[in-house]
Design a protein around this motif. Structure first.
Motif, short mmCIF file in Angstrom:
data_model
loop_
_atom_site.label_atom_id
_atom_site.label_comp_id
_atom_site.label_asym_id
_atom_site.label_seq_id
_atom_site.Cartn_x
_atom_site.Cartn_y
_atom_site.Cartn_z
N ASN A 57 0.84 -1.19 0.00
CA ASN A 57 0.00 0.00 0.00
C ASN A 57 0.87 1.24 0.00
O ASN A 57 1.98 1.24 0.53
N ALA A 64 -2.32 1.26 -4.11
CA ALA A 64 -1.31 0.22 -3.92
C ALA A 64 -0.43 0.19 -5.15
O ALA A 64 -0.79 0.69 -6.22
N SER A 98 5.61 3.22 1.53
CA SER A 98 4.59 3.52 2.54
C SER A 98 4.57 4.99 2.92
O SER A 98 3.62 5.46 3.53
#
Length: 142
Positions: A57, A64, A98
């Motif tokens: 993600n 994603a 991330s």
């Protein structure tokens, strides 16, 4: 008076010819040096490690990315070390992603920035060489 003019003109012609020859020598010499430093395809493969598919993600909500990387090192010794540290590379990539929004990865400029971040982070791990280049061989942003 005429003799001085002829001597000055000869000196100028010789000087211009010398400068021209020097420029040609420098340009040809640098091309040969570049050609010698370019690794062959076999050398690139011998010093490269494929990082298998990573799916993670992104920082931006609901986004994603799925990608595959190939990392080129500066030596076979660095390649061996990188293979042993592949789990750290995956962790570094996931860490970077991330903290990245989808729009930051959009386009060539965004992916180039991402590759630079990966290169710098992986180089911090390596002791027996350095990463020369990071290639994205598969990329799917959702």
């Amino acid at each position: 008076m005429k003799k001085k003019l002829v001597v000055v003109m000869l000196i100028m012609i010789i000087a211009i010819g010398g400068i021209g020859a020097g420029i040609i020598f420098l340009l040809n010499g640098s091309d040969e040096a570049k050609a010698e430093k370019e690794p062959t395809a076999d050398e690139v493969v011998k010093a490269s490690v494929e990082i298998p598919e990573i799916i993670t993600n992104l920082k931006s909500e609901g986004n994603a990315v799925k990608l595959v990387l190939n990392i080129e090192t500066d030596s076979e010794k660095a390649k061996e070390e990188l293979e042993k540290r592949s789990f750290q590379v995956k962790d570094a990539v996931i860490d970077i992603l991330s903290d990245t929004n989808a729009d930051e990865l959009d386009g060539k400029k965004g992916r180039e920035h991402f590759k630079t971040l990966v290169k710098n982070k992986v180089n911090n791990y390596l002791q027996d060489g350095k990463v020369k280049e990071v290639y994205i061989t598969s990329f799917n942003l959702q």
